[in-house]
Write an enzyme that holds these catalytic residues in place. Structure first.
Site, PDB file in Angstrom:
ATOM      1  N   TYR A   1     -12.463 -22.603 -25.852  1.00 47.76           N
ATOM      2  CA  TYR A   1     -13.282 -23.913 -25.254  1.00 47.76           C
ATOM      3  C   TYR A   1     -14.152 -24.805 -25.972  1.00 47.76           C
ATOM      4  O   TYR A   1     -14.639 -25.883 -25.673  1.00 47.76           O
ATOM      5  CB  TYR A   1     -14.173 -23.367 -23.938  1.00 47.76           C
TER       6      TYR A   1
ATOM      7  N   LYS B   1      -5.991  -9.843 -27.318  1.00 43.70           N
ATOM      8  CA  LYS B   1      -4.352 -10.160 -27.222  1.00 43.70           C
ATOM      9  C   LYS B   1      -4.249  -9.894 -28.918  1.00 43.70           C
ATOM     10  O   LYS B   1      -3.684 -10.736 -29.373  1.00 43.70           O
ATOM     11  CB  LYS B   1      -4.071 -11.650 -26.826  1.00 43.70           C
TER      12      LYS B   1
ATOM     13  N   ASP C   1      -2.610  -9.472 -20.821  1.00 42.79           N
ATOM     14  CA  ASP C   1      -1.675  -9.403 -19.856  1.00 42.79           C
ATOM     15  C   ASP C   1      -1.617  -8.162 -19.016  1.00 42.79           C
ATOM     16  O   ASP C   1      -1.448  -8.196 -17.783  1.00 42.79           O
ATOM     17  CB  ASP C   1      -0.330  -9.726 -20.409  1.00 42.79           C
TER      18      ASP C   1
ATOM     19  N   ASP D   1     -12.815 -16.121 -18.271  1.00 39.83           N
ATOM     20  CA  ASP D   1     -12.723 -17.202 -17.194  1.00 39.83           C
ATOM     21  C   ASP D   1     -11.466 -16.847 -16.274  1.00 39.83           C
ATOM     22  O   ASP D   1     -11.659 -16.674 -15.103  1.00 39.83           O
ATOM     23  CB  ASP D   1     -12.263 -18.368 -17.962  1.00 39.83           C
TER      24      ASP D   1
ATOM     25  N   ASP E   1     -11.819 -14.579 -12.315  1.00 41.97           N
ATOM     26  CA  ASP E   1     -11.351 -15.306 -11.027  1.00 41.97           C
ATOM     27  C   ASP E   1     -10.404 -14.550 -10.170  1.00 41.97           C
ATOM     28  O   ASP E   1     -10.316 -14.313  -8.960  1.00 41.97           O
ATOM     29  CB  ASP E   1     -10.648 -16.589 -11.299  1.00 41.97           C
TER      30      ASP E   1
END
Ligand code: NAD
Length: 358
Positions: A141, A192, A224, A248, A252
């Site tokens: 980001y 990852k 994942d 992030d 959620d």
């Protein structure tokens, strides 16, 4: 000593939920003699409309001079066409990076009273209590270079950079181990590493830091798989530490396990305990201005603020208990309502929590 708290309502339901939080803080001050000085400021779309920028200097100065910041939410359709640097979200990201709020703590707790409101079977989520520690000021980001450019052949290509320095990984790992030590001493680091070199380094550094916490169990999981495990068997996790973007998304997912995004507070801390506290939800333009917003995430953000920045753990406990009592009594904002209990609006829910404080 008087604590200075800056309230930044932002946009949409941000103003409605922070109004309830402000009422709660004032009530705690009156009732228990808590010394607190409240200030307000502009951020997000509201700040852009008034000053032409989503993070005015005046707001940043006030934020630098406060002990804690309570933020509502930013954004909305009115500002979606603005150039990237003027968008409301840049105000939020700017505050996080200017104040070096690198550790984002996002609890996901499924209250027994609300287990039926989750999209998963209640036995999978009832009693769930996870803490996601998300790195907040680095990663993709913020990484440079970024942008949209003309590629070979004349077509456009978009690009962003995922970058983490060793020191950034190590300080978030230390913060996460500190949280794990206060809980069940189990930390799962999510990356990852099989595809991204940057998160291969993440895994290496977290493992090295882990040697300083021999009392804690450290595991690693690919993102994942972590997303899958969060909906398959969420109670296997206690504390999760991960990068800005993975955090992030995973937080959620965790939000939905708890029944409503309207229940989730968050804290973003620097290395000295100063923090910005905000509900996880956004500005919810679809319900803004209709007294439908659930203010509990904002009120629970006040609870976290009392605990982590204002040194008032007993008052924090009182707020937490008051929220549980209100749920026990069957009061529900519309997002929590599943056919049982009484539907109340934003204002009424805020008043009910305050009434339960004793
Ligand atoms: P959102 O969280 O605003 O809303 C998602 C859904 O959840 C909507 O249906 C909304 O009505 C509902 N919801 C959210 N909070 C609620 C609450 N307290 N009570 C009851 N229902 C609630 O996410 P979105 O729709 O993707 O984004 C809307 C705007 O908010 C966008 O501009 C986005 O950029 C911004 N946003 C801001 C933040 C933030 O300020 N931290 C976070 C996420 C999104």
């Amino acid at each position: 000593m008087t604590s200075k708290v800056l309230i930044l309502s932002g946009d949409g339901i941000g103003a409605e939920v922070t109004a309830q939080a402000e009422k709660l803080i004032n009530n705690l001050a009156d009732r228990y003699g808590m010394q607190v000085a409240l200030e307000s400021g502009l951020v997000g779309g509201a700040a852009y409309d008034a000053t032409g920028t989503p993070l005015p200097e005046e707001t940043l100065d006030k934020a630098n001079n406060s002990d804690a910041i309570l933020l509502g939410a930013v954004g909305g359709p009115a500002w979606e066409q603005l150039p990237f640097e003027k968008r409301p979200e840049r105000g939020l990201l700017g505050l996080r990076s200017e104040l070096a709020l690198f550790a984002n703590l996002r609890p996901a707790i499924t209250y027994a009273q609300l287990a039926d409101a989750s999209s998963l079977k209640s036995e999978l989520v009832s009693g769930l209590d996870i803490m996601i520690v998300r790195e907040l000021t680095g990663g993709i980001y913020f990484g440079q270079p970024r942008g949209v450019r003309e590629a070979v052949g004349g077509e456009r290509e978009g690009f962003n950079t995922l970058v983490y320095k060793e020191s950034e990984i190590s300080r978030i790992a230390h913060a996460a181990f500190a949280v794990a030590r206060k809980r069940s001493k189990r930390l799962c680091s999510v990356d990852k590493a099989n595809v991204l070199e940057c998160t291969e380094l993440w895994r290496e550094v977290v493992t090295e830091v882990g040697k300083e916490y021999p009392d804690c169990e450290l595991t690693h999981m690919y993102v994942d798989n972590a997303a899958m495990q969060l909906v398959r068997q969420p109670k296997q996790f206690d504390v999760i530490v991960t990068t800005n973007m993975f955090g992030d998304i995973l937080s959620d997912i965790a939000a939905m396990l708890t029944g409503s995004i309207g229940m989730l507070p968050s804290a973003s801390l620097d290395d000295r305990g100063k923090g910005m506290y905000e509900p996880v939800h956004g500005s919810a333009p679809d319900i803004a201005g209709s007294d439908k917003a659930n203010p509990l995430a904002a009120l629970l953000s006040v609870e976290m603020m009392l605990r982590y920045s204002l040194g008032q753990p007993q008052l924090a406990d009182k707020v937490g208990s008051a929220v549980k009592s209100v749920l026990d009594k069957g009061l529900r904002t519309i997002d929590l309502y599943r056919g049982e209990g009484v539907v109340v609006g934003t204002e009424e829910m805020g008043d009910a929590v305050i009434a339960e404080l004793e």
